[in-house]
Design a protein around this motif. Structure first.
Motif, PDB file in Angstrom:
ATOM      1  N   GLN A  35      72.450   2.784  56.044  1.00 56.22           N
ATOM      2  CA  GLN A  35      71.638   3.033  57.118  1.00 56.22           C
ATOM      3  C   GLN A  35      71.930   2.211  58.280  1.00 56.22           C
ATOM      4  OE1 GLN A  35      67.858   1.974  54.895  1.00 56.22           O
ATOM      5  NE2 GLN A  35      67.332   4.183  55.196  1.00 56.22           N
ATOM      6  N   ASN A  36      72.866   2.092  58.756  1.00 60.09           N
ATOM      7  CA  ASN A  36      73.610   1.448  59.897  1.00 60.09           C
ATOM      8  C   ASN A  36      74.087   2.629  60.664  1.00 60.09           C
ATOM      9  OD1 ASN A  36      74.283  -0.877  61.611  1.00 60.09           O
ATOM     10  ND2 ASN A  36      76.204  -0.534  60.908  1.00 60.09           N
ATOM     11  N   LEU A  37      73.420   3.603  60.943  1.00 60.82           N
ATOM     12  CA  LEU A  37      73.780   4.696  61.530  1.00 60.82           C
ATOM     13  C   LEU A  37      73.801   4.745  63.032  1.00 60.82           C
ATOM     14  CD1 LEU A  37      71.781   7.515  59.494  1.00 60.82           C
ATOM     15  CD2 LEU A  37      74.119   6.324  58.996  1.00 60.82           C
ATOM     16  N   LEU A  38      74.537   5.392  63.879  1.00 61.55           N
ATOM     17  CA  LEU A  38      74.772   5.115  65.421  1.00 61.55           C
ATOM     18  C   LEU A  38      73.495   6.265  65.849  1.00 61.55           C
ATOM     19  CD1 LEU A  38      76.168   4.051  67.926  1.00 61.55           C
ATOM     20  CD2 LEU A  38      77.581   6.277  67.898  1.00 61.55           C
ATOM     21  N   VAL A  39      72.736   5.553  67.022  1.00 62.57           N
ATOM     22  CA  VAL A  39      71.735   6.218  67.511  1.00 62.57           C
ATOM     23  C   VAL A  39      72.050   6.577  68.841  1.00 62.57           C
ATOM     24  CG1 VAL A  39      69.423   6.493  67.974  1.00 62.57           C
ATOM     25  CG2 VAL A  39      70.053   5.400  65.955  1.00 62.57           C
ATOM     26  N   THR A  51      71.428   8.759  85.020  1.00 63.21           N
ATOM     27  CA  THR A  51      71.711   9.071  83.808  1.00 63.21           C
ATOM     28  C   THR A  51      71.801   7.902  82.934  1.00 63.21           C
ATOM     29  OG1 THR A  51      73.284  11.145  84.096  1.00 63.21           O
ATOM     30  CG2 THR A  51      73.650   9.824  82.181  1.00 63.21           C
ATOM     31  N   ILE A  52      70.824   7.611  81.957  1.00 60.49           N
ATOM     32  CA  ILE A  52      70.837   6.362  81.302  1.00 60.49           C
ATOM     33  C   ILE A  52      70.980   6.832  79.765  1.00 60.49           C
ATOM     34  CG2 ILE A  52      69.406   4.534  80.345  1.00 60.49           C
ATOM     35  CD1 ILE A  52      69.962   4.367  83.214  1.00 60.49           C
ATOM     36  N   VAL A  53      72.098   5.984  79.102  1.00 61.66           N
ATOM     37  CA  VAL A  53      72.332   6.410  77.787  1.00 61.66           C
ATOM     38  C   VAL A  53      72.212   5.093  76.826  1.00 61.66           C
ATOM     39  CG1 VAL A  53      74.144   6.892  76.034  1.00 61.66           C
ATOM     40  CG2 VAL A  53      74.038   8.098  78.228  1.00 61.66           C
ATOM     41  N   ARG A  54      71.402   5.145  75.700  1.00 60.30           N
ATOM     42  CA  ARG A  54      70.974   3.986  74.969  1.00 60.30           C
ATOM     43  C   ARG A  54      71.832   4.087  73.688  1.00 60.30           C
ATOM     44  NH1 ARG A  54      66.682   4.890  78.213  1.00 60.30           N
ATOM     45  NH2 ARG A  54      65.603   2.945  79.169  1.00 60.30           N
ATOM     46  N   LEU A  55      72.268   3.262  73.232  1.00 65.19           N
ATOM     47  CA  LEU A  55      73.110   3.115  71.919  1.00 65.19           C
ATOM     48  C   LEU A  55      72.599   2.022  71.023  1.00 65.19           C
ATOM     49  CD1 LEU A  55      76.781   3.251  72.924  1.00 65.19           C
ATOM     50  CD2 LEU A  55      75.355   5.393  72.511  1.00 65.19           C
ATOM     51  N   SER A  56      72.393   2.428  69.754  1.00 67.60           N
ATOM     52  CA  SER A  56      71.709   1.688  68.743  1.00 67.60           C
ATOM     53  C   SER A  56      72.078   1.830  67.436  1.00 67.60           C
ATOM     54  CB  SER A  56      70.309   1.398  68.891  1.00 67.60           C
ATOM     55  OG  SER A  56      69.604   2.613  68.727  1.00 67.60           O
ATOM     56  N   ARG A  57      71.719   0.871  66.546  1.00 64.36           N
ATOM     57  CA  ARG A  57      72.040   1.307  65.255  1.00 64.36           C
ATOM     58  C   ARG A  57      70.665   1.379  64.299  1.00 64.36           C
ATOM     59  NH1 ARG A  57      77.207   2.927  63.446  1.00 64.36           N
ATOM     60  NH2 ARG A  57      78.865   2.254  65.226  1.00 64.36           N
ATOM     61  N   THR A  58      70.717   2.043  63.399  1.00 62.82           N
ATOM     62  CA  THR A  58      69.494   2.202  62.561  1.00 62.82           C
ATOM     63  C   THR A  58      69.356   0.887  61.628  1.00 62.82           C
ATOM     64  OG1 THR A  58      70.415   3.499  60.777  1.00 62.82           O
ATOM     65  CG2 THR A  58      69.296   4.736  62.509  1.00 62.82           C
ATOM     66  N   ALA A  59      67.983   0.521  61.393  1.00 61.88           N
ATOM     67  CA  ALA A  59      67.968  -0.790  60.309  1.00 61.88           C
ATOM     68  C   ALA A  59      67.896  -0.330  59.120  1.00 61.88           C
ATOM     69  CB  ALA A  59      66.599  -1.411  61.133  1.00 61.88           C
ATOM     70  N   ALA A  91      72.445  -3.593  80.184  1.00 59.04           N
ATOM     71  CA  ALA A  91      71.666  -4.244  79.337  1.00 59.04           C
ATOM     72  C   ALA A  91      72.339  -3.978  77.892  1.00 59.04           C
ATOM     73  CB  ALA A  91      70.119  -3.773  79.133  1.00 59.04           C
ATOM     74  N   PRO A  92      72.144  -4.783  76.950  1.00 59.19           N
ATOM     75  CA  PRO A  92      72.467  -4.700  75.415  1.00 59.19           C
ATOM     76  C   PRO A  92      72.201  -3.310  75.056  1.00 59.19           C
ATOM     77  CG  PRO A  92      71.696  -6.831  75.793  1.00 59.19           C
ATOM     78  CD  PRO A  92      71.297  -6.301  77.047  1.00 59.19           C
ATOM     79  N   GLY A  93      73.266  -2.376  75.081  1.00 58.40           N
ATOM     80  CA  GLY A  93      73.093  -1.214  74.236  1.00 58.40           C
ATOM     81  C   GLY A  93      72.737   0.040  75.512  1.00 58.40           C
TER      82      GLY A  93
END
Length: 385
Positions: A35-39, A51-59, A91-93
């Motif tokens: 469950q550390n998937l790229l979002v 254009t804003i892109v947000r990158l995160s990982r699922t918890a 900003a972060p991500g």
């Protein structure tokens, strides 16, 4: 009294234990370690919006940190005609693109190179331009709730699939003005400057939308969305206690993008408990180019958005029942009593009471959340207000 209370509570405890004993242990169908998937969240906007892109990982299920930004990534947009725009981190991500210009007939994709050496890319997607928003309107329904509605259309009948999000801002006031502040150790009770009194009393709050708002006209003869509800504000909410503003953004989608958002909407709205149907896997158009089997969450679309906005004032409403329960406390004007009640800052003085000789006998106070609106908002008025 305690004995009576015990007898009233006991049946509820027994009932709760019976209910819990009937439930089977819930075992997540997803491997917690995976469950550390790229979002990937974003829209490739070729209009006036950035254009804003947000990158995160699922918890994982047992993680205490729910938002895990994907930092130190290289992100860019490219077209199938050879153009490229690099995004920079703000900003972060969170990554932002410079102004991008659409070339007729071009398709676009997003590419992400992560810090661990993996490369993710979306499919090339077509440019879809949203028609203008014809109007934003509102009504107060028979329950006295406010429904905010949008109307739009496309004379060419070729948009058909729509999504909206919004940013809402509202003005709100504290329950009381604060004429004093308590300084300890120091001067004790001090009269508050006028400018500071206003900053504690007048505030604004701005938040983005969190729900998925979609509609389509695929089964209609004409491409018209009329009076579609995009926001419901229930009677008595703080949002309309003084003045409210909503800025609505509209996206035109492909059928594939609409189906992705439709599936995501069904999943997120159906996860009220573990007894609800388990979410299906949404088909993303983003993949690891070296490992196509890796699950990636998100869907990239491209085009040009449209936007519109309105204000709503409380005096336009009927029977808006906003109240804020804020009892006041009377504190005698003695140093020990003032220190006891105002010394830790949880209670803020509001005004003073005088005797016939104009000597202060008491101070009135209320909880900090009822006096200092800065605890939940900002005292800075928005530039568009």
């Amino acid at each position: 009294m305690l004995k009576i209370l015990r007898y009233k509570i006991l049946p509820f405890i027994i009932l709760s234990l019976v209910i819990l004993s009937c439930r089977e242990e819930y075992i997540s169908p997803v491997n917690p370690e995976s469950q550390n998937l790229l979002v990937v969240e974003g829209f490739l906007d070729f209009g006036d919006e950035p254009t804003i892109v947000r990158l995160s990982r699922t918890a994982r299920l047992y993680d205490s940190i729910l938002f895990k930004p994907e930092t130190a990534a290289q992100v860019y947009v490219e077209s199938d005609m050879g153009a490229r725009w690099d995004l920079f981190s703000i900003a972060p991500g969170v990554f932002q693109a410079p102004a991008m210009t659409h070339a007729p007939g071009a398709n676009y994709r997003l590419v992400v190179n992560t810090f661990d050496g993996k490369t993710y890319a979306s499919d090339y997607v077509p440019y879809v331009e949203s028609p203008a928003i014809d109007s934003i309107s509102w009504i107060q329904n028979r329950d006295k709730n406010v429904e905010i509605k949008v109307t739009t259309h496309n004379d060419n009948n070729d948009t058909r699939y729509y999504r909206w999000d919004y940013t809402e801002t509202w003005e709100f006031h504290s329950s009381y003005f604060s004429d004093y502040f308590y300084e300890f150790p120091g001067r004790g009770m001090v009269e508050r400057p006028w400018a500071e009194r206003d900053s504690l009393y007048f505030c604004w709050k701005t938040i983005p939308s969190s729900e998925i708002i979609i509609s389509n006209t695929s089964k209609q003869e004409q491409d018209i969305v009329k009076d579609f509800t995009v926001k419901l504000i229930k009677n008595g909410e703080q949002r309309l206690s003084v003045r409210y503003h909503i800025r609505l953004k509209q996206y035109g989608l492909t059928k594939e993008a609409f189906e992705y958002w439709q599936g995501l909407k069904k999943n997120t709205e159906g996860m009220g408990s573990i007894f609800d149907p388990q979410p299906s896997v949404n088909v993303s158009n983003i993949r690891n180019i070296n490992n196509p089997d890796e699950v990636v969450i998100g869907f990239i679309s491209a085009g040009k958005t449209s936007a519109s906005e309105i204000f709503i004032n409380r005096n336009q409403l009927q029977d808006w029942r906003y109240t804020n329960f804020c009892p006041e406390l009377l504190v005698i004007n003695l140093s020990d009593s003032l220190k006891l009640h105002f010394g830790n800052g949880s209670l803020i003085p509001t005004y003073a009471l005088y005797d016939e000789n104009f000597r202060i006998t008491h101070y009135v106070g209320a909880s900090a959340t009822c006096v200092d609106c800065r605890l939940t908002g900002s005292p800075v008025k928005p530039s568009f207000w």
